[in-house]
Scaffold this motif. Structure first.
Motif, PDB file in Angstrom:
ATOM      1  N   LEU A  73       0.821  -1.206   0.000  1.00 42.88           N
ATOM      2  CA  LEU A  73       0.000   0.000   0.000  1.00 42.88           C
ATOM      3  C   LEU A  73       0.859   1.262   0.000  1.00 42.88           C
ATOM      4  O   LEU A  73       0.498   2.273  -0.609  1.00 42.88           O
ATOM      5  N   GLY A  74       1.991   1.178   0.700  1.00 36.97           N
ATOM      6  CA  GLY A  74       2.883   2.336   0.729  1.00 36.97           C
ATOM      7  C   GLY A  74       3.411   2.683  -0.658  1.00 36.97           C
ATOM      8  O   GLY A  74       3.475   3.857  -1.035  1.00 36.97           O
ATOM      9  N   ARG A  75       3.774   1.663  -1.441  1.00 35.54           N
ATOM     10  CA  ARG A  75       4.261   1.908  -2.805  1.00 35.54           C
ATOM     11  C   ARG A  75       3.161   2.499  -3.682  1.00 35.54           C
ATOM     12  O   ARG A  75       3.399   3.410  -4.480  1.00 35.54           O
ATOM     13  N   ALA A  76       1.941   1.957  -3.535  1.00 37.62           N
ATOM     14  CA  ALA A  76       0.832   2.462  -4.344  1.00 37.62           C
ATOM     15  C   ALA A  76       0.527   3.920  -4.018  1.00 37.62           C
ATOM     16  O   ALA A  76       0.253   4.735  -4.918  1.00 37.62           O
ATOM     17  N   GLN A  77       0.601   4.257  -2.763  1.00 43.53           N
ATOM     18  CA  GLN A  77       0.315   5.633  -2.363  1.00 43.53           C
ATOM     19  C   GLN A  77       1.435   6.582  -2.793  1.00 43.53           C
ATOM     20  O   GLN A  77       1.170   7.706  -3.230  1.00 43.53           O
TER      21      GLN A  77
END
Length: 263
Positions: free
Chosen positions: A94-98
């Motif tokens: 999720l961190g990469r997507a954000q």
């Protein structure tokens, strides 16, 4: 209920459950609990299928075995989440997507976790859905073989999880690699046991006459465990964090239990 109608009903139930859990994740700002629902949701699907089945011995066997497996594993994963907090894998995804795409937590979690896992869970559950609809009056040799394989898988997975929990609970083992018990023969006894469970349930469905149609379930489960969300994510982290893990990999089977390789 007709088979097609049952598949649709289970698809709707699965989608609604994942939608509700997504809303819960928005309040928690954490999706890690979804691992426990992977097991518990399959129990829900098995229950819905059983309640709409003709009451064959195959339906009974599939529901009881899936319930034993799913309640044990789901409860264990829920406890692990409550004890250990946010799962690093989901935090990284999720961190990469954000960061890279500018997505909000809500959108990233919906697209990359909940909307993805719901159809996968429905496909994996095909043995308990279809097998429950069989009208065969008694369990045949294939089904009894499936019962034996499922029970063996449950025991293998449970013992592996128990050994790992004990190992991690001992502060003296910090930084060390678990290489005894079942972990002496396979680097992933929990995943191997998981695969055995779903191949066993497939054998029961095959005995009920749905072998080819239910086959995507155990095939997908095995692929997820060995090539996507299971082994690769765990091994990458252990290889980076534990220097002794490379030697453990060299001498220990990656999935199927085998005697350790000698130097």
């Amino acid at each position: 209920m007709e088979i097609a109608a049952l598949l649709v009903v289970n698809g709707v139930v699965t989608a609604l459950c994942f939608l509700a859990l997504w809303l819960v994740s928005l309040r928690l700002k954490d999706v890690s609990f979804i691992d426990s629902w992977w097991a518990l949701g399959l129990v829900v699907t098995a229950f819905v299928s059983f309640m709409n089945a003709p009451g064959s011995p195959h339906a009974v066997a599939l529901f009881l075995l899936c319930a034993i497996w799913g309640l044990r594993l789901g409860g264990y994963l829920l406890w692990r989440w409550r004890s250990h907090g946010v799962d690093r894998r989901y935090a990284a995804i999720l961190g990469r997507a954000q960061a890279r795409r500018g997505w909000s937590f809500a959108w990233a979690s919906l697209v990359m976790v909940f909307a993805l896992q719901a159809p996968l869970q429905w496909i994996v559950s095909l043995p308990v859905q279809l097998g429950a609809m069989g009208a065969t009056p008694a369990l045949g040799a294939l089904a009894w073989g499936g019962v034996a394989l499922t029970v063996a898988g449950i025991l293998f997975e449970t013992i592996g999880d128990w050994q790992l929990t004990r190992f991690r609970a001992d502060p003296a083992n910090a930084g060390k690699v678990l290489d005894n018990g079942l972990w002496r023969y396979t680097r992933h006894p929990n995943y191997f046991g998981d695969a055995c469970v779903w191949w066993g349930l497939w054998l029961i469905a095959a005995d009920a006459g749905f072998g080819p149609w239910a086959l995507p379930g155990p095939v997908l489960m095995t692929y997820l465990l060995t090539s996507l969300s299971g082994v690769p994510t765990v091994e990458g982290h252990l290889a980076r964090s534990k220097p002794a893990y490379a030697d453990y990999v060299r001498r220990t089977s990656g999935f199927i239990p085998l005697p350790p390789r000698r130097d």
